[in-house]
Design an enzyme around this catalytic site. Structure first.
Site, mmCIF file in Angstrom:
data_model
loop_
_atom_site.group_PDB
_atom_site.id
_atom_site.type_symbol
_atom_site.label_atom_id
_atom_site.label_comp_id
_atom_site.label_asym_id
_atom_site.label_seq_id
_atom_site.Cartn_x
_atom_site.Cartn_y
_atom_site.Cartn_z
ATOM 1 N N LYS A 122 31.570 -5.071 -16.705
ATOM 2 C CA LYS A 122 32.549 -4.868 -15.622
ATOM 3 C C LYS A 122 32.937 -3.400 -15.514
ATOM 4 C CE LYS A 122 33.545 -9.111 -14.055
ATOM 5 N NZ LYS A 122 33.698 -10.356 -14.737
ATOM 6 N N LYS A 204 23.294 -14.429 -13.359
ATOM 7 C CA LYS A 204 24.322 -15.463 -13.200
ATOM 8 C C LYS A 204 24.798 -15.531 -11.749
ATOM 9 C CE LYS A 204 28.753 -14.937 -14.113
ATOM 10 N NZ LYS A 204 30.021 -14.612 -14.785
ATOM 11 N N LYS A 207 31.069 -14.653 -8.643
ATOM 12 C CA LYS A 207 31.994 -14.926 -7.529
ATOM 13 C C LYS A 207 31.999 -13.751 -6.564
ATOM 14 C CE LYS A 207 35.740 -17.459 -9.708
ATOM 15 N NZ LYS A 207 36.187 -16.790 -10.908
#
Ligand code: TYM
Length: 338
Positions: A122, A204, A207
Protein backbone atom coordinates in the site's frame (compact mmCIF):
# COMPACT_ATOMS: atom_id res chain seq x y z
CA UNK A 1 -9.04 -23.91 10.35
CA UNK A 2 -10.41 -24.49 6.88
CA UNK A 3 -13.88 -25.18 5.60
CA UNK A 4 -15.87 -25.56 2.44
CA UNK A 5 -19.48 -24.90 3.17
CA UNK A 6 -20.26 -26.36 6.53
CA UNK A 7 -18.49 -25.40 9.70
CA UNK A 8 -18.98 -27.62 12.70
CA UNK A 9 -17.98 -26.40 16.12
CA UNK A 10 -18.73 -28.16 19.38
CA UNK A 11 -19.58 -25.22 21.62
CA UNK A 12 -20.58 -21.68 20.83
CA UNK A 13 -17.52 -19.67 19.96
CA UNK A 14 -16.92 -15.98 19.75
CA UNK A 15 -16.43 -14.80 16.18
CA UNK A 16 -15.18 -11.42 14.92
CA UNK A 17 -14.74 -10.10 11.42
CA UNK A 18 -14.62 -6.70 9.79
CA UNK A 19 -14.69 -5.25 6.29
CA UNK A 20 -13.42 -1.79 5.50
CA UNK A 21 -15.71 0.59 3.60
CA UNK A 22 -12.95 1.97 1.38
CA UNK A 23 -14.79 0.96 -1.76
CA UNK A 24 -17.79 -1.12 -2.77
CA UNK A 25 -17.94 -4.79 -1.75
CA UNK A 26 -16.83 -7.35 -4.31
CA UNK A 27 -17.45 -11.03 -4.94
CA UNK A 28 -13.93 -11.55 -3.52
CA UNK A 29 -15.13 -10.17 -0.18
CA UNK A 30 -18.27 -12.26 -0.43
CA UNK A 31 -16.53 -15.55 -1.15
CA UNK A 32 -13.47 -14.94 1.04
CA UNK A 33 -15.19 -13.58 4.14
CA UNK A 34 -18.95 -12.95 4.07
CA UNK A 35 -19.93 -16.53 3.18
CA UNK A 36 -18.18 -17.88 6.26
CA UNK A 37 -19.48 -15.01 8.39
CA UNK A 38 -23.04 -16.08 7.48
CA UNK A 39 -22.32 -19.75 8.06
CA UNK A 40 -20.68 -19.13 11.45
CA UNK A 41 -23.56 -17.08 12.82
CA UNK A 42 -25.76 -20.20 12.89
CA UNK A 43 -24.04 -21.67 15.94
CA UNK A 44 -21.83 -18.94 17.35
CA UNK A 45 -21.76 -15.55 19.01
CA UNK A 46 -20.67 -13.26 16.19
CA UNK A 47 -19.51 -9.64 16.05
CA UNK A 48 -19.38 -8.15 12.56
CA UNK A 49 -18.12 -4.66 11.98
CA UNK A 50 -17.93 -2.02 9.25
CA UNK A 51 -14.37 -1.02 10.10
CA UNK A 52 -14.46 2.62 9.03
CA UNK A 53 -11.40 3.61 11.09
CA UNK A 54 -9.32 1.46 8.74
CA UNK A 55 -10.63 3.38 5.73
CA UNK A 56 -9.01 6.68 6.64
CA UNK A 57 -5.49 5.25 6.25
CA UNK A 58 -5.94 6.26 2.62
CA UNK A 59 -7.36 9.53 1.30
CA UNK A 60 -11.14 9.20 1.16
CA UNK A 61 -13.85 11.82 0.63
CA UNK A 62 -16.00 12.12 3.78
CA UNK A 63 -19.24 11.82 1.75
CA UNK A 64 -17.95 8.67 0.07
CA UNK A 65 -16.89 7.11 3.35
CA UNK A 66 -20.33 7.84 4.81
CA UNK A 67 -22.10 6.33 1.78
CA UNK A 68 -19.83 3.29 1.64
CA UNK A 69 -20.32 2.60 5.35
CA UNK A 70 -24.12 2.65 5.08
CA UNK A 71 -24.01 0.60 1.86
CA UNK A 72 -21.81 -1.95 3.56
CA UNK A 73 -24.09 -2.22 6.56
CA UNK A 74 -27.11 -2.68 4.27
CA UNK A 75 -25.21 -5.25 2.21
CA UNK A 76 -24.19 -7.23 5.29
CA UNK A 77 -27.88 -7.59 6.09
CA UNK A 78 -28.92 -8.18 2.47
CA UNK A 79 -26.35 -10.98 2.16
CA UNK A 80 -27.82 -12.76 5.17
CA UNK A 81 -26.10 -11.49 8.27
CA UNK A 82 -28.91 -11.58 10.78
CA UNK A 83 -28.84 -8.73 13.33
CA UNK A 84 -31.03 -10.77 15.70
CA UNK A 85 -28.27 -13.37 15.89
CA UNK A 86 -25.11 -11.34 15.32
CA UNK A 87 -23.90 -8.02 16.66
CA UNK A 88 -23.51 -5.73 13.66
CA UNK A 89 -21.86 -2.37 14.26
CA UNK A 90 -19.73 0.49 12.98
CA UNK A 91 -16.19 0.36 14.38
CA UNK A 92 -15.88 4.11 15.13
CA UNK A 93 -18.98 3.89 17.37
CA UNK A 94 -16.91 1.90 19.87
CA UNK A 95 -14.04 4.04 21.14
CA UNK A 96 -12.35 1.09 22.84
CA UNK A 97 -10.85 0.10 19.45
CA UNK A 98 -8.65 3.21 19.45
CA UNK A 99 -7.77 2.86 23.12
CA UNK A 100 -6.67 -0.75 22.87
CA UNK A 101 -4.69 0.07 19.73
CA UNK A 102 -2.53 2.49 21.72
CA UNK A 103 -1.84 -0.09 24.38
CA UNK A 104 -1.02 -2.75 21.78
CA UNK A 105 1.22 -0.25 19.93
CA UNK A 106 3.38 -0.18 23.01
CA UNK A 107 3.74 -3.96 22.77
CA UNK A 108 4.43 -4.11 19.03
CA UNK A 109 7.98 -4.01 17.72
CA UNK A 110 8.79 -1.70 14.80
CA UNK A 111 10.41 -4.65 13.03
CA UNK A 112 7.33 -6.82 13.13
CA UNK A 113 5.05 -4.02 11.92
CA UNK A 114 7.53 -3.26 9.12
CA UNK A 115 7.32 -6.84 7.90
CA UNK A 116 3.61 -6.52 7.02
CA UNK A 117 3.27 -7.17 3.29
CA UNK A 118 0.13 -5.05 2.87
CA UNK A 119 1.86 -2.02 4.39
CA UNK A 120 4.70 -2.40 1.94
CA UNK A 121 2.33 -2.83 -1.02
CA UNK A 122 0.00 0.00 0.00
CA UNK A 123 2.86 2.41 0.64
CA UNK A 124 4.19 1.74 -2.86
CA UNK A 125 0.74 2.38 -4.37
CA UNK A 126 0.28 5.53 -2.30
CA UNK A 127 3.65 7.25 -2.19
CA UNK A 128 2.24 10.71 -1.34
CA UNK A 129 0.35 9.49 1.71
CA UNK A 130 2.39 6.93 3.64
CA UNK A 131 0.92 7.94 6.99
CA UNK A 132 1.49 6.50 10.46
CA UNK A 133 -2.05 5.07 10.42
CA UNK A 134 -1.23 2.95 7.39
CA UNK A 135 1.77 1.55 9.24
CA UNK A 136 -0.27 0.98 12.39
CA UNK A 137 -3.26 -0.55 10.59
CA UNK A 138 -2.45 -4.18 11.56
CA UNK A 139 -2.31 -3.20 15.24
CA UNK A 140 -5.77 -1.64 14.98
CA UNK A 141 -6.92 -4.88 13.35
CA UNK A 142 -5.43 -6.87 16.24
CA UNK A 143 -7.30 -4.61 18.68
CA UNK A 144 -10.56 -5.22 16.78
CA UNK A 145 -10.19 -8.96 17.20
CA UNK A 146 -8.76 -9.11 20.73
CA UNK A 147 -11.30 -6.68 22.23
CA UNK A 148 -14.03 -9.24 21.60
CA UNK A 149 -12.01 -12.26 22.78
CA UNK A 150 -12.63 -13.83 19.38
CA UNK A 151 -11.91 -17.54 18.98
CA UNK A 152 -12.53 -17.45 15.24
CA UNK A 153 -11.89 -14.86 12.54
CA UNK A 154 -13.35 -15.54 9.08
CA UNK A 155 -11.07 -13.80 6.56
CA UNK A 156 -9.49 -14.13 3.13
CA UNK A 157 -5.93 -15.27 2.63
CA UNK A 158 -4.59 -11.71 2.27
CA UNK A 159 -5.35 -11.08 5.96
CA UNK A 160 -3.48 -14.12 7.25
CA UNK A 161 -0.32 -12.21 8.15
CA UNK A 162 -2.34 -9.60 10.06
CA UNK A 163 -4.10 -12.33 11.99
CA UNK A 164 -0.71 -13.84 12.83
CA UNK A 165 0.30 -10.49 14.35
CA UNK A 166 -2.89 -10.47 16.44
CA UNK A 167 -2.06 -13.96 17.68
CA UNK A 168 1.49 -12.92 18.54
CA UNK A 169 0.35 -9.80 20.38
CA UNK A 170 -2.24 -11.77 22.37
CA UNK A 171 0.34 -14.38 23.37
CA UNK A 172 2.95 -11.74 24.25
CA UNK A 173 0.49 -9.82 26.42
CA UNK A 174 -0.77 -12.99 28.13
CA UNK A 175 2.80 -14.07 28.92
CA UNK A 176 3.90 -10.67 30.17
CA UNK A 177 0.93 -10.02 32.48
CA UNK A 178 -1.41 -13.01 32.84
CA UNK A 179 -3.98 -14.68 30.57
CA UNK A 180 -6.09 -11.83 29.20
CA UNK A 181 -6.77 -12.36 25.51
CA UNK A 182 -8.11 -15.35 23.59
CA UNK A 183 -5.63 -16.33 20.88
CA UNK A 184 -7.76 -16.32 17.70
CA UNK A 185 -7.78 -18.78 14.79
CA UNK A 186 -8.53 -17.84 11.20
CA UNK A 187 -11.37 -19.44 9.25
CA UNK A 188 -10.56 -19.66 5.56
CA UNK A 189 -12.68 -20.75 2.65
CA UNK A 190 -10.92 -23.85 1.38
CA UNK A 191 -11.33 -23.05 -2.30
CA UNK A 192 -12.11 -19.33 -2.31
CA UNK A 193 -9.68 -17.80 0.21
CA UNK A 194 -8.27 -15.75 -2.64
CA UNK A 195 -10.41 -14.71 -5.59
CA UNK A 196 -8.50 -13.20 -8.50
CA UNK A 197 -9.18 -10.37 -10.93
CA UNK A 198 -11.09 -11.44 -14.06
CA UNK A 199 -8.54 -9.56 -16.16
CA UNK A 200 -5.36 -10.43 -14.27
CA UNK A 201 -5.98 -13.90 -12.89
CA UNK A 202 -2.72 -13.88 -10.91
CA UNK A 203 -3.64 -10.71 -8.96
CA UNK A 204 -6.16 -10.50 -6.13
CA UNK A 205 -9.56 -9.09 -6.98
CA UNK A 206 -9.33 -5.82 -5.01
CA UNK A 207 -11.84 -3.08 -4.15
CA UNK A 208 -10.03 0.01 -5.30
CA UNK A 209 -7.17 1.04 -7.53
CA UNK A 210 -7.35 -1.92 -9.90
CA UNK A 211 -9.06 -2.10 -13.28
CA UNK A 212 -12.82 -2.18 -12.42
CA UNK A 213 -13.47 -4.46 -15.41
CA UNK A 214 -11.66 -7.22 -13.57
CA UNK A 215 -13.73 -6.72 -10.41
CA UNK A 216 -17.32 -7.82 -9.89
CA UNK A 217 -19.02 -5.63 -7.32
CA UNK A 218 -21.99 -6.91 -5.32
CA UNK A 219 -24.01 -3.96 -6.64
CA UNK A 220 -23.08 -4.37 -10.33
CA UNK A 221 -26.07 -4.69 -12.65
CA UNK A 222 -26.59 -7.78 -14.80
CA UNK A 223 -25.29 -6.14 -18.00
CA UNK A 224 -22.04 -5.13 -16.34
CA UNK A 225 -21.62 -8.55 -14.76
CA UNK A 226 -22.15 -10.33 -18.09
CA UNK A 227 -19.78 -7.93 -19.88
CA UNK A 228 -17.07 -8.53 -17.29
CA UNK A 229 -17.42 -12.31 -17.44
CA UNK A 230 -17.43 -12.33 -21.27
CA UNK A 231 -14.16 -10.36 -21.31
CA UNK A 232 -12.58 -12.49 -18.61
CA UNK A 233 -8.98 -13.55 -19.42
CA UNK A 234 -8.53 -17.32 -19.87
CA UNK A 235 -5.90 -19.23 -21.89
CA UNK A 236 -5.36 -20.71 -25.33
CA UNK A 237 -6.47 -24.25 -24.38
CA UNK A 238 -10.02 -25.59 -24.44
CA UNK A 239 -10.39 -27.75 -21.35
CA UNK A 240 -12.45 -26.50 -18.37
CA UNK A 241 -10.29 -27.77 -15.55
CA UNK A 242 -8.70 -26.18 -12.47
CA UNK A 243 -4.90 -26.26 -12.79
CA UNK A 244 -2.08 -23.96 -11.70
CA UNK A 245 -1.22 -23.47 -15.37
CA UNK A 246 -4.75 -22.21 -16.03
CA UNK A 247 -5.30 -19.39 -13.50
CA UNK A 248 -8.18 -17.73 -15.39
CA UNK A 249 -10.25 -20.90 -15.78
CA UNK A 250 -9.39 -22.00 -12.22
CA UNK A 251 -10.61 -18.65 -10.89
CA UNK A 252 -13.85 -18.92 -12.86
CA UNK A 253 -14.40 -22.44 -11.54
CA UNK A 254 -13.84 -21.18 -8.00
CA UNK A 255 -16.32 -18.35 -8.46
CA UNK A 256 -18.94 -20.57 -10.08
CA UNK A 257 -18.58 -23.35 -7.50
CA UNK A 258 -18.84 -20.88 -4.62
CA UNK A 259 -22.01 -19.25 -5.92
CA UNK A 260 -23.57 -22.58 -6.91
CA UNK A 261 -22.43 -24.31 -3.70
CA UNK A 262 -20.87 -27.21 -5.59
CA UNK A 263 -17.30 -28.52 -5.52
CA UNK A 264 -14.76 -27.64 -8.20
CA UNK A 265 -14.88 -31.27 -9.37
CA UNK A 266 -18.66 -31.10 -9.77
CA UNK A 267 -18.35 -27.84 -11.71
CA UNK A 268 -15.67 -29.36 -13.97
CA UNK A 269 -17.96 -32.29 -14.67
CA UNK A 270 -20.93 -30.04 -15.40
CA UNK A 271 -18.93 -28.04 -17.98
CA UNK A 272 -16.99 -30.87 -19.59
CA UNK A 273 -17.09 -30.31 -23.35
CA UNK A 274 -18.37 -26.71 -23.08
CA UNK A 275 -16.55 -23.93 -24.92
CA UNK A 276 -14.83 -21.25 -22.81
CA UNK A 277 -17.33 -18.71 -24.17
CA UNK A 278 -20.31 -20.76 -22.98
CA UNK A 279 -18.72 -21.44 -19.60
CA UNK A 280 -18.09 -17.70 -19.12
CA UNK A 281 -21.75 -17.01 -19.92
CA UNK A 282 -22.98 -19.66 -17.47
CA UNK A 283 -20.66 -18.39 -14.73
CA UNK A 284 -21.82 -14.80 -15.36
CA UNK A 285 -25.51 -15.81 -15.33
CA UNK A 286 -25.08 -17.71 -12.10
CA UNK A 287 -23.38 -14.78 -10.35
CA UNK A 288 -25.86 -12.23 -11.75
CA UNK A 289 -28.85 -14.29 -10.58
CA UNK A 290 -27.39 -14.68 -7.11
CA UNK A 291 -26.45 -11.01 -6.80
CA UNK A 292 -29.82 -9.93 -8.19
CA UNK A 293 -31.54 -11.33 -5.09
CA UNK A 294 -29.06 -9.62 -2.76
CA UNK A 295 -29.51 -6.33 -4.62
CA UNK A 296 -33.28 -6.48 -4.27
CA UNK A 297 -32.93 -6.87 -0.53
CA UNK A 298 -30.22 -4.19 -0.39
CA UNK A 299 -32.52 -1.66 -2.13
CA UNK A 300 -35.24 -2.27 0.42
CA UNK A 301 -32.86 -1.91 3.39
CA UNK A 302 -30.85 1.10 2.19
CA UNK A 303 -34.06 3.10 1.83
CA UNK A 304 -35.12 2.31 5.37
CA UNK A 305 -32.92 4.77 7.23
CA UNK A 306 -34.74 4.32 10.54
CA UNK A 307 -34.09 0.59 10.43
CA UNK A 308 -30.39 1.10 9.67
CA UNK A 309 -30.14 3.63 12.51
CA UNK A 310 -31.66 1.16 14.94
CA UNK A 311 -29.29 -1.63 13.84
CA UNK A 312 -26.29 0.68 14.32
CA UNK A 313 -27.49 1.83 17.73
CA UNK A 314 -28.23 -1.63 19.10
CA UNK A 315 -25.05 -3.07 17.59
CA UNK A 316 -22.84 -0.36 19.10
CA UNK A 317 -24.42 -0.81 22.54
CA UNK A 318 -23.81 -4.56 22.50
CA UNK A 319 -20.29 -4.21 21.13
CA UNK A 320 -19.35 -1.52 23.67
CA UNK A 321 -20.34 -3.77 26.55
CA UNK A 322 -18.04 -6.52 25.39
CA UNK A 323 -15.20 -4.22 24.40
CA UNK A 324 -15.38 -2.31 27.69
CA UNK A 325 -15.04 -5.54 29.67
CA UNK A 326 -11.81 -6.49 27.91
CA UNK A 327 -10.33 -3.01 27.97
CA UNK A 328 -11.02 -2.61 31.68
CA UNK A 329 -9.15 -5.85 32.37
CA UNK A 330 -6.26 -4.76 30.16
CA UNK A 331 -5.97 -1.37 31.84
CA UNK A 332 -5.84 -2.92 35.29
CA UNK A 333 -3.16 -5.39 34.22
CA UNK A 334 -0.84 -2.76 32.83
CA UNK A 335 -1.13 -0.58 35.93
CA UNK A 336 -3.58 2.13 34.90
CA UNK A 337 -5.74 3.35 37.76
CA UNK A 338 -9.29 2.43 36.79
P1 TYM B 1 -10.89 -5.88 3.42
O1 TYM B 1 -11.92 -4.88 3.74
O2 TYM B 1 -9.85 -5.54 2.41
O3 TYM B 1 -11.58 -7.22 2.94
C1 TYM B 1 -12.63 -7.76 3.69
C2 TYM B 1 -12.54 -9.26 3.72
O4 TYM B 1 -12.60 -9.79 2.40
C3 TYM B 1 -11.48 -10.62 2.15
N1 TYM B 1 -11.08 -10.45 0.74
C4 TYM B 1 -10.94 -11.45 -0.12
N2 TYM B 1 -11.08 -12.79 0.02
C5 TYM B 1 -10.86 -13.54 -1.07
N3 TYM B 1 -10.51 -13.02 -2.28
C6 TYM B 1 -10.37 -11.71 -2.47
N4 TYM B 1 -10.06 -11.21 -3.65
C7 TYM B 1 -10.59 -10.85 -1.36
N5 TYM B 1 -10.52 -9.51 -1.18
C8 TYM B 1 -10.82 -9.29 0.11
C9 TYM B 1 -10.40 -10.11 3.09
O5 TYM B 1 -9.41 -11.08 3.33
C10 TYM B 1 -11.21 -9.75 4.31
O6 TYM B 1 -11.44 -10.90 5.10
N6 TYM B 1 -7.95 -5.52 7.38
C11 TYM B 1 -9.16 -6.06 6.88
C12 TYM B 1 -10.40 -5.59 7.60
C13 TYM B 1 -10.35 -5.81 9.07
C14 TYM B 1 -10.57 -7.04 9.76
C15 TYM B 1 -10.44 -6.73 11.13
C16 TYM B 1 -10.85 -8.34 9.32
C17 TYM B 1 -10.11 -4.87 10.00
N7 TYM B 1 -10.18 -5.41 11.25
C18 TYM B 1 -10.58 -7.72 12.07
C19 TYM B 1 -11.01 -9.32 10.29
C20 TYM B 1 -10.86 -9.01 11.66
C21 TYM B 1 -9.29 -5.68 5.42
O7 TYM B 1 -8.71 -4.76 4.96
O8 TYM B 1 -10.20 -6.40 4.75
Amino acid sequence: MENTNTITTTKQKRVFSGLKPTGQLTIGNYIGAIKNMIELQKDNDCFYSVVDMHSITIDIEPAILRKNSLDMLALFLACGINPDKSTVFIQSHVKEHAELTWILNCHTMMGEARRMIQFREKSKENKQNVNVGLFDYPVLMAADILLYQADLVPIGKDQKQHLELARNLATRFNNKYSPTFTVPDGVFNKTGAKVFSLLEPKSKMGKTGDNPNGIVFLLDNKDDIMRKFKKCVTDSETEIKAKTTKPGISNLLTIYSQFKNVTIKEAEKEFAGFSYADFKLSAGECVADFLGKIQKEYKRIINDKAYLESIMKTGAEKARLSAYRTLDKVKKKIGFIV
